[in-house]
Design an enzyme around this catalytic site. Structure first.
Site, PDB file in Angstrom:
ATOM      1  N   CYS A 123       0.858  -1.185   0.000  1.00  0.00           N
ATOM      2  CA  CYS A 123       0.000   0.000   0.000  1.00  0.00           C
ATOM      3  C   CYS A 123       0.901   1.244   0.000  1.00  0.00           C
ATOM      4  CB  CYS A 123      -0.945  -0.070   1.191  1.00  0.00           C
ATOM      5  SG  CYS A 123      -2.119   1.279   1.367  1.00  0.00           S
ATOM      6  N   ASP A 171      -7.953  -3.091  -8.293  1.00  0.00           N
ATOM      7  CA  ASP A 171      -7.557  -2.122  -7.267  1.00  0.00           C
ATOM      8  C   ASP A 171      -8.212  -0.773  -7.580  1.00  0.00           C
ATOM      9  OD1 ASP A 171      -6.324  -0.498  -5.402  1.00  0.00           O
ATOM     10  OD2 ASP A 171      -4.303  -1.273  -5.790  1.00  0.00           O
ATOM     11  N   HIS A 203      -7.328  -4.246  -3.997  1.00  0.00           N
ATOM     12  CA  HIS A 203      -6.299  -3.715  -3.112  1.00  0.00           C
ATOM     13  C   HIS A 203      -6.200  -4.547  -1.825  1.00  0.00           C
ATOM     14  CE1 HIS A 203      -3.643  -0.446  -1.899  1.00  0.00           C
ATOM     15  NE2 HIS A 203      -4.181  -0.505  -0.698  1.00  0.00           N
TER      16      HIS A 203
END
Length: 237
Positions: A123, A171, A203
């Site tokens: 991330c 994502d 994600h």
């Protein structure tokens, strides 16, 4: 495997904590694990433990220490997600890169670490791993669904280390046009940069214990990561 809390001294003043996971069967190499926006929580500690189980000394520096030391937030909590977003927006990324390099130096000074150092980020940490791939002293970098890499593609020619970018095809933070731009930019530095798309997942598919965790996709991604580490760091993990 054993784990410890260690302290790193910043040359800019002050000190900050880091989680260090040590392997039972060291392969001589180390990895700097770079946090999501939720701090060094149970997920990140489990992630570091995983890489330690593969033979690596794994250190997770607290990158939010200048704002709020020791942050541990829950991705399932709306309030924690809001706080995590504030912390991400307030992060000085160049200073975070320096903190990560300090963590790499800490590993390098351990007597058991006789080989190379890699950065593995998730991330927010995935973006930082991308930036670290341009720094001396990082021999390989792996980014899991790095946020906003598409806004820094002008730096792609500066990548010096072997870099693997894991993209989640669903994502929401990296839509199809952004993924295409990343792949196009990576093709311009193909000797060093590779991109692996993961279909059917979004994600944080590798967030251990999280609601979005996908063990099959995470397993494939981790296998590709280990293959890169073995090839570039000279380990047999």
């Amino acid at each position: 495997m054993a784990a410890y809390q260690v302290t790193l001294n910043s040359p800019t003043g002050g000190n900050f904590g880091a989680y260090l996971a040590t392997p039972e069967a060291p392969n001589g190499c180390g990895v700097v694990v770079l946090q999501e926006i939720f701090g060094i929580n149970a997920n990140l500690r489990a992630t570091a433990d995983h890489w330690a189980s593969q033979g690596y000394f794994a250190i997770v520096p607290d990158l939010f220490w200048r704002q709020q030391p020791g942050v541990e937030l829950d991705p399932a909590s709306e309030a924690d997600r809001a706080r995590a977003t504030e912390l991400m927006q307030g992060l000085d990324q160049p200073l975070a890169v320096k903190d990560a390099l300090l963590a790499a130096d800490y590993l390098r000074k351990l007597p058991e670490v006789t080989g190379d150092i890699a950065a593995i980020g998730y991330c927010l940490g995935g973006k930082l791993a991308y930036l670290l791939s341009m720094q001396a002293g990082i021999d390989a970098a792996i980014s899991y669904y790095g946020v906003a890499i598409q806004s820094a593609l002008g730096d792609m020619p500066d990548v010096k280390a072997a870099l693997l970018l894991h993209l989640a095809e669903q994502d929401h933070l990296c839509p199809p046009e952004a993924q295409a731009a990343i792949e196009q930019a990576a093709a311009g530095n193909a000797d060093r940069v590779s991109v692996l798309r993961h279909p059917g997942v979004g994600h944080a598919f590798a967030r251990i214990g999280g609601a979005t965790f996908n063990p099959d996709a995470a397993g494939r991604a981790n296998a590709a990561t280990l293959a890169l580490l073995d090839r570039k760091l000279g380990t047999v993990a």
